[in-house]
Each structure stands twice: as C-alpha cells, then as structure tokens.
Design a protein around this motif. Structure first.
Motif, short mmCIF file in Angstrom:
data_model
loop_
_atom_site.label_atom_id
_atom_site.label_comp_id
_atom_site.label_asym_id
_atom_site.label_seq_id
_atom_site.Cartn_x
_atom_site.Cartn_y
_atom_site.Cartn_z
N ARG A 127 -17.75 -9.71 -19.17
CA ARG A 127 -18.23 -11.10 -19.75
C ARG A 127 -18.92 -10.82 -21.77
O ARG A 127 -19.15 -9.75 -21.80
CB ARG A 127 -19.20 -12.25 -19.56
CG ARG A 127 -18.51 -12.65 -18.12
CD ARG A 127 -20.05 -13.09 -17.92
NE ARG A 127 -21.79 -12.44 -17.73
CZ ARG A 127 -21.98 -12.74 -16.23
NH1 ARG A 127 -21.76 -13.23 -15.54
NH2 ARG A 127 -23.78 -12.25 -16.11
N CYS A 130 -20.43 -15.93 -26.69
CA CYS A 130 -20.48 -16.43 -27.95
C CYS A 130 -21.14 -16.02 -28.47
O CYS A 130 -22.36 -17.21 -28.39
CB CYS A 130 -19.77 -17.43 -28.64
SG CYS A 130 -19.35 -18.54 -30.19
N HIS A 136 -19.75 -20.75 -24.91
CA HIS A 136 -18.68 -20.16 -24.31
C HIS A 136 -18.09 -19.12 -24.38
O HIS A 136 -18.92 -17.99 -24.48
CB HIS A 136 -18.02 -20.32 -25.94
CG HIS A 136 -18.77 -20.64 -26.83
ND1 HIS A 136 -17.95 -21.85 -28.20
CD2 HIS A 136 -18.44 -23.34 -25.96
CE1 HIS A 136 -18.55 -23.15 -28.05
NE2 HIS A 136 -18.46 -23.83 -27.42
N PHE A 138 -16.29 -15.92 -22.22
CA PHE A 138 -14.76 -15.21 -21.99
C PHE A 138 -14.70 -14.37 -21.19
O PHE A 138 -16.16 -13.49 -21.44
CB PHE A 138 -14.31 -14.53 -23.86
CG PHE A 138 -13.98 -16.33 -24.62
CD1 PHE A 138 -12.61 -17.05 -24.54
CD2 PHE A 138 -14.64 -17.04 -24.95
CE1 PHE A 138 -12.40 -17.86 -25.02
CE2 PHE A 138 -14.92 -17.76 -26.16
CZ PHE A 138 -13.91 -18.25 -26.35
N HIS A 139 -14.08 -13.53 -20.92
CA HIS A 139 -13.79 -11.75 -20.60
C HIS A 139 -12.65 -11.18 -20.23
O HIS A 139 -11.83 -11.51 -21.56
CB HIS A 139 -13.97 -13.03 -18.58
CG HIS A 139 -14.18 -11.59 -17.91
ND1 HIS A 139 -13.23 -10.31 -17.43
CD2 HIS A 139 -14.84 -11.17 -16.63
CE1 HIS A 139 -13.57 -9.30 -16.62
NE2 HIS A 139 -14.72 -10.01 -16.17
N GLN A 143 -10.52 -13.97 -18.96
CA GLN A 143 -10.32 -15.09 -19.79
C GLN A 143 -10.50 -14.40 -21.48
O GLN A 143 -11.40 -14.68 -22.05
CB GLN A 143 -11.41 -16.39 -19.06
CG GLN A 143 -11.29 -17.45 -20.03
CD GLN A 143 -12.31 -18.06 -19.81
OE1 GLN A 143 -13.25 -17.67 -19.41
NE2 GLN A 143 -12.47 -19.67 -20.27
N LYS A 144 -9.39 -14.27 -21.77
CA LYS A 144 -9.19 -13.46 -22.93
C LYS A 144 -9.29 -14.22 -23.95
O LYS A 144 -8.43 -15.13 -24.02
CB LYS A 144 -8.24 -12.25 -22.44
CG LYS A 144 -8.24 -11.00 -22.15
CD LYS A 144 -6.36 -10.10 -22.66
CE LYS A 144 -6.70 -9.00 -21.44
NZ LYS A 144 -5.67 -8.27 -21.64
N PRO A 145 -9.74 -14.41 -25.05
CA PRO A 145 -9.61 -15.30 -26.38
C PRO A 145 -8.47 -14.61 -26.32
O PRO A 145 -7.65 -12.99 -26.54
CB PRO A 145 -10.96 -14.54 -27.78
CG PRO A 145 -11.11 -13.27 -27.24
CD PRO A 145 -10.80 -13.39 -25.57
N GLU A 148 -8.73 -10.97 -30.28
CA GLU A 148 -10.55 -10.54 -29.70
C GLU A 148 -11.92 -9.98 -30.54
O GLU A 148 -11.39 -10.29 -31.94
CB GLU A 148 -9.57 -8.66 -29.53
CG GLU A 148 -10.75 -7.52 -28.75
CD GLU A 148 -9.89 -5.85 -29.07
OE1 GLU A 148 -10.92 -5.04 -28.37
OE2 GLU A 148 -9.12 -6.12 -29.02
N CYS A 151 -14.23 -16.39 -31.08
CA CYS A 151 -14.49 -17.29 -29.98
C CYS A 151 -13.05 -18.62 -30.34
O CYS A 151 -13.25 -18.68 -31.04
CB CYS A 151 -15.52 -18.28 -29.51
SG CYS A 151 -15.73 -19.66 -29.25
N ASP A 152 -12.88 -19.03 -29.26
CA ASP A 152 -11.35 -20.00 -29.07
C ASP A 152 -11.73 -20.64 -29.77
O ASP A 152 -11.56 -21.75 -30.48
CB ASP A 152 -10.59 -19.90 -28.26
CG ASP A 152 -10.12 -19.04 -27.99
OD1 ASP A 152 -9.36 -17.72 -28.42
OD2 ASP A 152 -8.89 -18.51 -26.45
N LEU A 158 -17.58 -12.88 -30.60
CA LEU A 158 -18.03 -13.25 -29.41
C LEU A 158 -18.64 -11.28 -29.40
O LEU A 158 -18.65 -10.24 -30.20
CB LEU A 158 -16.66 -12.69 -28.72
CG LEU A 158 -16.22 -14.02 -27.92
CD1 LEU A 158 -14.88 -13.75 -28.14
CD2 LEU A 158 -16.50 -14.99 -27.70
#
Length: 217
Positions: A127, A130, A136, A138-139, A143-145, A148, A151-152, A158
């Motif tokens: 995990r 943000c 927010h 991601f993983h 769940q890749k941004p 890298e 944060c999308d 991140l």
C-alpha cells in the motif's frame, strides 16, 4: 442475523463488513467506530479509553467489552448486527456469549475470512498513501499510479506508512495468531464458524459469504 466477522489484518474485514451489513440490513459495529464514538461523546468509557491511549497503553478488555455491550443495547440491533473487530480474544468472546445469553439470544454465525499469510503481507506492505489526502490509496501491484510515487488524483507524494512495512505487518500477524485465532476454535466448538476464502474481487467474496449464510441469489 447476528454475526461476528474475523480474519487477519489485510483480509478486507472492514470492506466486507460494510457490504454484508448493507445486504443483510443490519448495523455494522466496528471496534474503531465504538472507540471514536465514545471518545468524541466523552462517555465514561470513552474517557477511560482515552486515558490509556494517551499514555500509549492498550485499552483493557473490560472497557472494550463495556463499549460493545452498550452498543448492543441500542434499538437498531434488535433485528441483528455484524461485529467487526470484536471480540478479538477469548475473554471478549466469553463476555459476548454471557451478554447475549442474558438477553436470551445467540450468534448465528462467525465468518472467518481466510487469506494466505504471504498474500496478507503483499496486500498491506504494497500500500502507498497520498501525503496530501490519506483517502487516496494505491498499491504497487494491484492499483499502480500512472507515475510511480505520485498520486493520480491530486499529484501528492505517495509513501508507505510505518504500520504497513513488512516487519510491522508480520508482527501484527503474530499478535493475531496469538490473541485472535483462539476464538475461532472457541466458536468452532459451538459449530458457528463458516470459513470464507477471501481471495478475489470484493464482490466475489461478498457473494461467497452471502451464499454461505443462505442469503445468496
């Protein structure tokens, strides 16, 4: 239905609890919510809990049990409830049984979300949160941004929380094995445990659980 949901850290208990409670039209009662509500409302139990937490100590079982029993006295639990994070040890499980017996009721099922330990570590240690908005998440694998470390949603940095580091996750699992797993055997002796494989998409796991409860489509 009166249900207890158990499983190791990273098994998705909070997510499944919310979905199952919604599908069954019963209140979702989590230990975290109990603590937050009692502390924010300044109840005697909340004041006691906060004093322990402020000193960096664990909240005693009797305080947690008291909060759970107070919540189960509320009218909305008359038609059932789903407990998430309580009981977390044998003392709490025995106290819950005693409380329910005094009410002339009993649990209908204990759902045990089963996830391989290596998967738990992968889920939590991967995990990334943000810094600008902790909602927010991601993983690194699931769940890749797009970029890298960024944060999308808002472009914030991140990072990996200390609680999510692999060594910390493995320590949390040790605590789970020592403190919480024994309640599974305790409830197995009452023929209440239903094991739910918790790998796969969220809705798939929910469907398995609902089917196991006899509430499937």
């Amino acid at each position: 239905m009166r249900i207890v949901l158990v499983g190791p850290p990273g098994a998705g208990k909070g997510t499944q609890a919310a979905y199952l409670a919604g599908n069954l039209a019963i209140p979702h009662i989590s230990t975290g919510d109990l603590f937050r509500a009692n502390i924010s409302e300044g109840t005697p139990l909340g004041v006691r809990a906060k004093s322990y937490m402020d000193d960096g100590n664990l909240v005693p079982d009797e305080v947690t049990i008291g909060m759970a029993e107070d919540r189960l006295e509320q009218p909305d639990t008359a038609g059932g409830f789903l407990l998430d994070g309580f009981p977390r040890n044998l003392k709490q499980a025995e106290a819950l049984d005693g409380f329910l017996k005094g009410k002339g009721i009993a649990l209908d099922a204990v759902l045990d979300l089963e996830v391989p330990e290596d998967e738990v570590v992968k889920r939590i240690a991967g995990r990334r949160i943000c810094r600008s908005n902790s909602a927010h998440v991601f993983h690194v694998e699931y769940q890749k941004p797009a970029t890298e470390g960024v944060c999308d949603t808002c472009g914030g940095e991140l990072y990996q929380r200390d609680d999510d580091r692999e060594d910390t996750v493995r320590k949390r699992l040790e605590v789970y094995h020592t403190e919480t797993e024994p309640i599974i055997d305790y409830y197995k002796s009452q023929d209440l445990v239903i094991t739910i494989p918790a790998l796969g998409k969220v809705d798939e796991v929910t469907r398995r659980a609902m089917a196991a409860l006899g509430r499937g489509e």
